[in-house]
Design a protein around this motif. Structure first.
Motif, PDB file in Angstrom:
ATOM      1  N   THR A  91     -23.998  16.785 -33.343  1.00  0.00           N
ATOM      2  CA  THR A  91     -23.801  15.556 -34.115  1.00  0.00           C
ATOM      3  C   THR A  91     -24.879  14.550 -33.711  1.00  0.00           C
ATOM      4  OG1 THR A  91     -22.421  14.460 -32.462  1.00  0.00           O
ATOM      5  CG2 THR A  91     -21.292  15.893 -34.048  1.00  0.00           C
ATOM      6  N   GLY A  92     -24.935  13.480 -34.493  1.00  0.00           N
ATOM      7  CA  GLY A  92     -25.904  12.444 -34.183  1.00  0.00           C
ATOM      8  C   GLY A  92     -25.638  11.818 -32.820  1.00  0.00           C
ATOM      9  N   ALA A  93     -24.380  11.445 -32.590  1.00  0.00           N
ATOM     10  CA  ALA A  93     -24.042  10.806 -31.319  1.00  0.00           C
ATOM     11  C   ALA A  93     -24.355  11.735 -30.148  1.00  0.00           C
ATOM     12  CB  ALA A  93     -22.567  10.421 -31.296  1.00  0.00           C
ATOM     13  N   GLU A  94     -24.138  13.024 -30.367  1.00  0.00           N
ATOM     14  CA  GLU A  94     -24.390  13.985 -29.288  1.00  0.00           C
ATOM     15  C   GLU A  94     -25.881  14.091 -28.981  1.00  0.00           C
ATOM     16  OE1 GLU A  94     -22.252  17.704 -30.099  1.00  0.00           O
ATOM     17  OE2 GLU A  94     -23.358  18.492 -28.388  1.00  0.00           O
ATOM     18  N   SER A 149     -27.631  -2.676 -33.587  1.00  0.00           N
ATOM     19  CA  SER A 149     -27.865  -1.231 -33.433  1.00  0.00           C
ATOM     20  C   SER A 149     -26.598  -0.412 -33.631  1.00  0.00           C
ATOM     21  CB  SER A 149     -28.386  -0.963 -32.024  1.00  0.00           C
ATOM     22  OG  SER A 149     -27.399  -1.361 -31.089  1.00  0.00           O
ATOM     23  N   PHE A 150     -26.783   0.830 -34.048  1.00  0.00           N
ATOM     24  CA  PHE A 150     -25.675   1.792 -34.093  1.00  0.00           C
ATOM     25  C   PHE A 150     -26.218   3.125 -33.617  1.00  0.00           C
ATOM     26  CE2 PHE A 150     -22.914   5.057 -35.577  1.00  0.00           C
ATOM     27  CZ  PHE A 150     -21.635   4.502 -35.595  1.00  0.00           C
ATOM     28  N   HIS A 151     -25.634   3.651 -32.547  1.00  0.00           N
ATOM     29  CA  HIS A 151     -26.131   4.914 -32.010  1.00  0.00           C
ATOM     30  C   HIS A 151     -25.031   5.950 -31.839  1.00  0.00           C
ATOM     31  CE1 HIS A 151     -30.101   3.264 -31.526  1.00  0.00           C
ATOM     32  NE2 HIS A 151     -29.586   2.214 -30.910  1.00  0.00           N
ATOM     33  N   LEU A 211     -33.660   2.660 -29.815  1.00  0.00           N
ATOM     34  CA  LEU A 211     -33.639   1.860 -31.044  1.00  0.00           C
ATOM     35  C   LEU A 211     -33.809   2.703 -32.298  1.00  0.00           C
ATOM     36  CD1 LEU A 211     -36.952  -0.194 -31.474  1.00  0.00           C
ATOM     37  CD2 LEU A 211     -36.782   1.872 -30.102  1.00  0.00           C
ATOM     38  N   GLU A 212     -33.312   2.132 -33.406  1.00  0.00           N
ATOM     39  CA  GLU A 212     -33.513   2.724 -34.729  1.00  0.00           C
ATOM     40  C   GLU A 212     -34.680   1.995 -35.389  1.00  0.00           C
ATOM     41  OE1 GLU A 212     -29.338   2.545 -36.794  1.00  0.00           O
ATOM     42  OE2 GLU A 212     -29.423   1.217 -35.068  1.00  0.00           O
ATOM     43  N   PRO A 213     -35.594   2.723 -36.007  1.00  0.00           N
ATOM     44  CA  PRO A 213     -36.685   2.037 -36.717  1.00  0.00           C
ATOM     45  C   PRO A 213     -36.178   1.305 -37.957  1.00  0.00           C
ATOM     46  CG  PRO A 213     -36.870   4.427 -36.960  1.00  0.00           C
ATOM     47  CD  PRO A 213     -35.760   4.182 -35.991  1.00  0.00           C
ATOM     48  N   ILE A 265     -36.166   7.000 -29.836  1.00  0.00           N
ATOM     49  CA  ILE A 265     -36.076   6.570 -31.228  1.00  0.00           C
ATOM     50  C   ILE A 265     -34.972   7.354 -31.931  1.00  0.00           C
ATOM     51  CG2 ILE A 265     -37.322   6.212 -33.379  1.00  0.00           C
ATOM     52  CD1 ILE A 265     -39.853   5.960 -31.864  1.00  0.00           C
ATOM     53  N   ASP A 266     -33.967   6.607 -32.338  1.00  0.00           N
ATOM     54  CA  ASP A 266     -32.830   7.215 -33.027  1.00  0.00           C
ATOM     55  C   ASP A 266     -33.150   7.283 -34.515  1.00  0.00           C
ATOM     56  OD1 ASP A 266     -30.471   7.871 -34.250  1.00  0.00           O
ATOM     57  OD2 ASP A 266     -29.223   6.517 -33.050  1.00  0.00           O
ATOM     58  N   GLU A 267     -33.547   8.472 -34.957  1.00  0.00           N
ATOM     59  CA  GLU A 267     -33.869   8.698 -36.375  1.00  0.00           C
ATOM     60  C   GLU A 267     -32.746   9.483 -37.048  1.00  0.00           C
ATOM     61  OE1 GLU A 267     -36.647   7.963 -38.324  1.00  0.00           O
ATOM     62  OE2 GLU A 267     -38.315   7.552 -36.943  1.00  0.00           O
ATOM     63  N   VAL A 268     -31.542   9.363 -36.489  1.00  0.00           N
ATOM     64  CA  VAL A 268     -30.404  10.106 -37.030  1.00  0.00           C
ATOM     65  C   VAL A 268     -30.189   9.785 -38.503  1.00  0.00           C
ATOM     66  CG1 VAL A 268     -27.873  10.295 -36.907  1.00  0.00           C
ATOM     67  CG2 VAL A 268     -29.255  10.525 -34.823  1.00  0.00           C
ATOM     68  N   GLN A 269     -30.284   8.498 -38.830  1.00  0.00           N
ATOM     69  CA  GLN A 269     -30.063   8.114 -40.227  1.00  0.00           C
ATOM     70  C   GLN A 269     -31.379   7.922 -40.984  1.00  0.00           C
ATOM     71  OE1 GLN A 269     -27.373   4.907 -42.784  1.00  0.00           O
ATOM     72  NE2 GLN A 269     -26.772   5.417 -40.728  1.00  0.00           N
ATOM     73  N   SER A 270     -32.387   7.380 -40.305  1.00  0.00           N
ATOM     74  CA  SER A 270     -33.639   7.035 -40.990  1.00  0.00           C
ATOM     75  C   SER A 270     -34.598   8.203 -41.122  1.00  0.00           C
ATOM     76  CB  SER A 270     -34.328   5.909 -40.218  1.00  0.00           C
ATOM     77  OG  SER A 270     -34.572   6.313 -38.874  1.00  0.00           O
ATOM     78  N   ALA A 296     -30.454  14.246 -36.874  1.00  0.00           N
ATOM     79  CA  ALA A 296     -29.184  14.923 -37.189  1.00  0.00           C
ATOM     80  C   ALA A 296     -28.994  14.880 -38.703  1.00  0.00           C
ATOM     81  CB  ALA A 296     -28.026  14.238 -36.461  1.00  0.00           C
ATOM     82  N   LYS A 297     -27.792  14.579 -39.140  1.00  0.00           N
ATOM     83  CA  LYS A 297     -27.466  14.417 -40.574  1.00  0.00           C
ATOM     84  C   LYS A 297     -28.106  15.487 -41.456  1.00  0.00           C
ATOM     85  CE  LYS A 297     -26.106   9.631 -40.046  1.00  0.00           C
ATOM     86  NZ  LYS A 297     -24.872   9.047 -40.466  1.00  0.00           N
ATOM     87  N   SER A 298     -29.197  15.141 -42.198  1.00  0.00           N
ATOM     88  CA  SER A 298     -29.744  16.093 -43.173  1.00  0.00           C
ATOM     89  C   SER A 298     -30.347  17.346 -42.544  1.00  0.00           C
ATOM     90  CB  SER A 298     -30.792  15.407 -44.054  1.00  0.00           C
ATOM     91  OG  SER A 298     -30.176  14.453 -44.905  1.00  0.00           O
TER      92      SER A 298
HETATM   93  N1  PMP Z   1     -27.274   7.116 -34.789  1.00  0.00           N
HETATM   94  C1  PMP Z   1     -27.427   6.559 -36.003  1.00  0.00           C
HETATM   95  C2  PMP Z   1     -28.643   5.748 -36.277  1.00  0.00           C
HETATM   96  C3  PMP Z   1     -26.454   6.754 -36.989  1.00  0.00           C
HETATM   97  O1  PMP Z   1     -26.604   6.181 -38.190  1.00  0.00           O
HETATM   98  C4  PMP Z   1     -25.332   7.547 -36.694  1.00  0.00           C
HETATM   99  C5  PMP Z   1     -24.239   7.799 -37.718  1.00  0.00           C
HETATM  100  N2  PMP Z   1     -24.077   6.873 -38.707  1.00  0.00           N
HETATM  101  C6  PMP Z   1     -25.229   8.112 -35.420  1.00  0.00           C
HETATM  102  C7  PMP Z   1     -26.220   7.881 -34.498  1.00  0.00           C
HETATM  103  C8  PMP Z   1     -24.074   8.962 -35.045  1.00  0.00           C
HETATM  104  O2  PMP Z   1     -24.108  10.157 -35.730  1.00  0.00           O
HETATM  105  P1  PMP Z   1     -22.768  11.042 -35.841  1.00  0.00           P
HETATM  106  O3  PMP Z   1     -21.859  10.297 -36.745  1.00  0.00           O
HETATM  107  O4  PMP Z   1     -23.246  12.345 -36.407  1.00  0.00           O
HETATM  108  O5  PMP Z   1     -22.247  11.183 -34.463  1.00  0.00           O
END
Ligand code: PMP
Length: 527
Positions: free
Chosen positions: A119-122, A212-214, A287-289, A320-325, A349-351
């Motif tokens: 997952t993204g958080a992981e 931020s959201f990580h 950080l997220e860009p 750099i958290d590119e999970v969403q971007s 993550a995600k896509s």
């Molecule tokens: N980082 C960012 C930038 C996110 O947008 C998200 C999910 N919205 C996460 C981490 C967490 O991802 P996940 O929900 O897959 O744990």
């Protein structure tokens, strides 16, 4: 068909009740491309245009035919989905494909090692853990010779080869007029050991950004600015300092407030001197860009440059958290390259899962990589054959035709944005802002907490959800506000977004803007 469960609602009934209150408690029964379908009372499928896009996981749409074909063939062919602790050439191929893309976008030959997760958080947590392992190892590497240096200085003092300088004593807060004999040295050595130990025992500090959201796991939620998510769990993990995005100078201030030194001694000629060494107490700048849940906020080039400058000064890694971007959503594979930001770590993550697999990856540049991490971090499900092959397919589709998917993300994003701008031009007092890059866009309404209509005013605290409920009910459009900025609606459709889908959204947004202008609260909340 519908799968209405009889009896007790046990899977998050409170959340469901809340969704129902704003008309978002829909059961979708089928999905394809940008469309989700639910059944109406007569059992007919009703199409909904999906701008939430799986919260960013559907760059290539729901049930992309090529990904589905691959998934079927993998399962039909008996792919060894779970074969942990064996050779995983497919994981290596994903890492290689990611490296090719990163090296191209970053204009570098540096290689990045890959740690897979689910997952993204992981992925964020894997990066945090790796950065902490690295920090502790660097701290030990710095501290270990200090004991030897103290021993060497003691020997030099006893042998009469060197003496203790008043300056050295002064550095540790002892009066320089004290005796500079062995007892003074032992006091000094004890003080050095005590102070260094205190610095080594300090919990790691993370730098993050306001908004931020990580993620919401124990470590990552402490890097997530939203207090509601973070504060109840603050005792569970290391804390972050949150830096405002509009104050690049605050980066330096935060570092100055947190930085610490280790004391060391050196014998220079016939003098024992005290030297200070930068202690790695700041574990990482995360950080997220483009902030997703914080309201679709793109960091500026200037801010990115300051992050880079200050972290380089203290050798602090940038995560750099590119999970969403990431994954092409911004029009580039990495949104950070659009603002000239370079990471020591990347989280994706995600896509990456192509809308069917749950997978994520943390990338760390080889010169920071600690192989020891491989022995202390793992997950049953990470790096499985199914999600690796799917990820490979996703990357292949993105890279095809010289990056057509990235160009589509930029072009479709621009078309969407142009429509947003036309709505804003007609409703300047209703639309506060339009932000984002490519297919990661935010449409911000003016704050409604002082609205003339009581129905609107009373719902201002979750205005975006009320607007989303209305758009779904009346226009068959699915969107949500960002998690921490409820007046901003997010738009993250797939690259297959059509002009007709944009027109459908335009009608919906103009309708909502008209309602706000007329302050027709009853219509909006569906009373
Ligand atoms: N980082 C960012 C930038 C996110 O947008 C998200 C999910 N919205 C996460 C981490 C967490 O991802 P996940 O929900 O897959 O744990």
């Amino acid at each position: 068909g519908s799968t209405e469960s009889p009896g007790l609602e046990l899977a998050e009934p409170f959340l469901l009740e809340w969704l129902a209150s704003v008309g978002l408690d829909v059961e979708y029964v089928r999905a394809e491309g940008n469309t989700l379908y639910y059944r109406d009372a007569d059992g007919r499928e009703v199409p909904v245009v999906d701008y939430a896009g799986g919260y960013g996981s559907l760059m290539l749409g729901h049930n992309n035919p090529e990904i589905i074909a691959l998934a079927k063939s993998l399962l039909d062919g008996g792919v060894p989905v779970h074969a942990q602790f064996s050779r995983h050439p497919y994981a290596n191929q994903v890492a290689a494909a990611l490296n090719t893309i990163l090296q191209r976008e970053l204009g570098t030959t540096d290689a990045y090692s890959a740690i897979f997760a689910n997952t993204g958080a992981e992925a964020v947590e894997a990066a945090i853990k790796h950065a902490e392992l690295d920090r502790r190892m660097r701290m030990d590497e710095l501290a270990a010779p200090i004991a030897e240096h103290l021993e060497a200085a003691r020997a030099a003092l006893l042998g009469g080869e060197a003496s203790l300088s008043g300056e050295a004593l002064g550095a540790l807060g002892f009066s320089a007029t004290e005796r500079v004999d062995l007892a003074a040295f032992e006091d000094l050595a004890a003080e050095i050991v005590r102070r260094n130990e205190a610095v080594r025992q300090r919990p790691p500090v993370f730098l993050s950004l306001e908004g931020s959201f990580h993620g919401k796991l124990m470590g990552s939620v402490q890097l997530t600015h939203n207090e509601g998510y973070r504060a109840p769990f603050s005792a569970l993990a290391a804390q972050a300092r949150f830096i405002p995005r509009d104050r690049p100078e605050a980066i330096k201030e935060a570092v100055e407030a947190e930085r610490a030194e280790l004391f060391d001694v050196v014998v220079e000629g016939d003098t024992i001197a005290v030297v200070r060494r930068e202690a790695p107490v700041i574990c990482a700048f995360v950080l997220e860009p483009i902030q997703g849940e914080g309201g679709i906020n793109v960091i500026t080039r200037e801010f990115a440059a300051e992050v880079q400058r200050v972290t380089a000064e203290i050798d602090c890694p940038v995560v750099i958290d590119e999970v969403q971007s990431g994954m092409g959503r911004s029009g580039a594979f990495l949104a950070s390259t659009l603002v000239g930001l370079r990471g020591d770590y990347y989280a994706l993550a995600k896509s990456l899962g192509g809308g069917v697999a749950k997978s994520s990856v943390m990338l760390v540049r080889r010169d920071r990589y600690r192989k020891e991490f491989e022995l202390v971090h793992s997950s049953t499900f990470a790096k499985d054959a199914f999600s690796c092959f799917v990820a490979l397919k996703v990357l292949e589709l993105m890279e095809a035709e010289d990056g057509r998917v990235y160009r589509l993300a930029a072009e479709r994003g621009q078309a969407l944005r142009t429509m947003f701008e036309s709505v804003r031009a007609d409703f300047p007092e209703i639309v506060a802002d339009i932000r984002g890059e490519g297919l990661m866009l935010g449409f911000e309404f003016q704050d409604q907490s002082e609205a003339a209509s009581a129905a609107i005013r009373d719902n201002a605290g979750f205005f975006g959800y009320v607007a989303a409920g209305y758009l779904l009910r009346e226009h068959r459009i699915r969107t949500f506000p960002t998690a921490s900025a409820v007046h901003t609606l997010r738009f993250e459709p797939s690259v297959y977004l059509s002009d007709a889908e944009i027109a459908q959204l335009e009608a919906g947004l103009r309708d909502v803007c008209g309602i706000l202008r007329a302050q027709d609260g009853e219509r909006l909340v569906g009373a």
